[in-house]
Design a protein around this motif. Sequence first.
Motif, PDB file in Angstrom:
ATOM      1  N   ASP A  11       0.856  -1.180   0.000  1.00  0.00           N
ATOM      2  CA  ASP A  11       0.000   0.000   0.000  1.00  0.00           C
ATOM      3  C   ASP A  11       0.895   1.233   0.000  1.00  0.00           C
ATOM      4  O   ASP A  11       2.118   1.138   0.088  1.00  0.00           O
ATOM      5  N   SER A  12       0.292   2.407  -0.126  1.00  0.00           N
ATOM      6  CA  SER A  12       1.087   3.627  -0.295  1.00  0.00           C
ATOM      7  C   SER A  12       2.012   3.904   0.882  1.00  0.00           C
ATOM      8  O   SER A  12       3.180   4.256   0.702  1.00  0.00           O
ATOM      9  N   GLN A  13       1.534   3.714   2.109  1.00  0.00           N
ATOM     10  CA  GLN A  13       2.362   3.982   3.285  1.00  0.00           C
ATOM     11  C   GLN A  13       3.561   3.042   3.327  1.00  0.00           C
ATOM     12  O   GLN A  13       4.696   3.461   3.558  1.00  0.00           O
ATOM     13  N   ILE A  41       3.318  -1.846  -6.538  1.00  0.00           N
ATOM     14  CA  ILE A  41       2.418  -0.853  -5.964  1.00  0.00           C
ATOM     15  C   ILE A  41       1.312  -0.632  -6.985  1.00  0.00           C
ATOM     16  O   ILE A  41       1.561  -0.619  -8.199  1.00  0.00           O
ATOM     17  N   SER A  42       0.116  -0.493  -6.510  1.00  0.00           N
ATOM     18  CA  SER A  42      -1.023  -0.290  -7.399  1.00  0.00           C
ATOM     19  C   SER A  42      -0.994   1.118  -7.985  1.00  0.00           C
ATOM     20  O   SER A  42      -0.642   2.090  -7.296  1.00  0.00           O
ATOM     21  N   VAL A  43      -1.398   1.221  -9.224  1.00  0.00           N
ATOM     22  CA  VAL A  43      -1.565   2.531  -9.835  1.00  0.00           C
ATOM     23  C   VAL A  43      -2.605   3.333  -9.041  1.00  0.00           C
ATOM     24  O   VAL A  43      -2.537   4.562  -8.977  1.00  0.00           O
ATOM     25  N   LEU A  44      -3.521   2.632  -8.380  1.00  0.00           N
ATOM     26  CA  LEU A  44      -4.487   3.304  -7.504  1.00  0.00           C
ATOM     27  C   LEU A  44      -3.779   4.071  -6.383  1.00  0.00           C
ATOM     28  O   LEU A  44      -4.195   5.170  -6.019  1.00  0.00           O
ATOM     29  N   SER A  45      -2.718   3.490  -5.839  1.00  0.00           N
ATOM     30  CA  SER A  45      -1.952   4.167  -4.786  1.00  0.00           C
ATOM     31  C   SER A  45      -1.279   5.421  -5.319  1.00  0.00           C
ATOM     32  O   SER A  45      -1.229   6.447  -4.632  1.00  0.00           O
ATOM     33  N   ILE A  46      -0.768   5.337  -6.540  1.00  0.00           N
ATOM     34  CA  ILE A  46      -0.135   6.512  -7.149  1.00  0.00           C
ATOM     35  C   ILE A  46      -1.177   7.626  -7.295  1.00  0.00           C
ATOM     36  O   ILE A  46      -0.915   8.780  -6.946  1.00  0.00           O
ATOM     37  N   ALA A  47      -2.365   7.280  -7.772  1.00  0.00           N
ATOM     38  CA  ALA A  47      -3.432   8.274  -7.925  1.00  0.00           C
ATOM     39  C   ALA A  47      -3.802   8.878  -6.575  1.00  0.00           C
ATOM     40  O   ALA A  47      -3.927  10.100  -6.442  1.00  0.00           O
ATOM     41  N   GLU A  48      -3.966   8.021  -5.562  1.00  0.00           N
ATOM     42  CA  GLU A  48      -4.322   8.504  -4.225  1.00  0.00           C
ATOM     43  C   GLU A  48      -3.273   9.485  -3.705  1.00  0.00           C
ATOM     44  O   GLU A  48      -3.609  10.549  -3.162  1.00  0.00           O
ATOM     45  N   TYR A  73       7.231  -2.247  -9.135  1.00  0.00           N
ATOM     46  CA  TYR A  73       6.492  -2.394 -10.387  1.00  0.00           C
ATOM     47  C   TYR A  73       5.128  -1.747 -10.195  1.00  0.00           C
ATOM     48  O   TYR A  73       4.490  -1.927  -9.159  1.00  0.00           O
ATOM     49  N   PHE A  74       4.669  -0.991 -11.188  1.00  0.00           N
ATOM     50  CA  PHE A  74       3.355  -0.358 -11.121  1.00  0.00           C
ATOM     51  C   PHE A  74       2.317  -1.327 -11.650  1.00  0.00           C
ATOM     52  O   PHE A  74       2.283  -1.647 -12.840  1.00  0.00           O
ATOM     53  N   GLU A  75       1.469  -1.796 -10.748  1.00  0.00           N
ATOM     54  CA  GLU A  75       0.433  -2.764 -11.095  1.00  0.00           C
ATOM     55  C   GLU A  75      -0.780  -2.023 -11.653  1.00  0.00           C
ATOM     56  O   GLU A  75      -1.402  -1.227 -10.948  1.00  0.00           O
ATOM     57  N   PRO A  76      -1.132  -2.255 -12.931  1.00  0.00           N
ATOM     58  CA  PRO A  76      -2.276  -1.561 -13.504  1.00  0.00           C
ATOM     59  C   PRO A  76      -3.598  -2.035 -12.904  1.00  0.00           C
ATOM     60  O   PRO A  76      -3.700  -3.154 -12.411  1.00  0.00           O
ATOM     61  N   VAL A  77      -4.581  -1.174 -12.983  1.00  0.00           N
ATOM     62  CA  VAL A  77      -5.914  -1.480 -12.468  1.00  0.00           C
ATOM     63  C   VAL A  77      -6.717  -2.159 -13.575  1.00  0.00           C
ATOM     64  O   VAL A  77      -6.661  -1.756 -14.733  1.00  0.00           O
TER      65      VAL A  77
END
Length: 132
Positions: A11-13, A41-48, A73-77
């Motif tokens: 997760d982002s933290q 890390i999820s691309v969702l975390s990058i957006a958040e 690695y950036f995991e796409p949604v």
Amino acid sequence: MGLGGRIALLDSQTAFWLALDSNRLGPLTRHLLRGAPQLSISVLSIAELEFKQQQGRIEAADIPSLFMGAGLYFEPVQVEDVVSARRFEHLIGHDPFDRLIQGQAARLNANLFTSDRKLIAQGFDWIVDSRT
């Protein structure tokens, strides 16, 4: 405890702690991450994080570069992540990013590393407290 050959979705933290080599990242987590076949890390975390940065809630930084530099690695949604998140109804009302990231981890059959107490409290063996 091992990862069972699963990728590690941070997760982002947790990703921040790893990228900044923070002592808040627990020793067991450090050990497990060293043995993971892939750190993601999820691309969702990058957006958040980008949204939080725009709101002034976190310091300005080149977030994608920070995580790329840590080897993540950036995991796409995917649509399946949203569908997978449906099964975690007890998270309705919780942070929607967290619920979607948990759905993504479930779809990927990944270990999710988080410090989010609500996610950890669910008792899933694939959700790891990153403070340990």
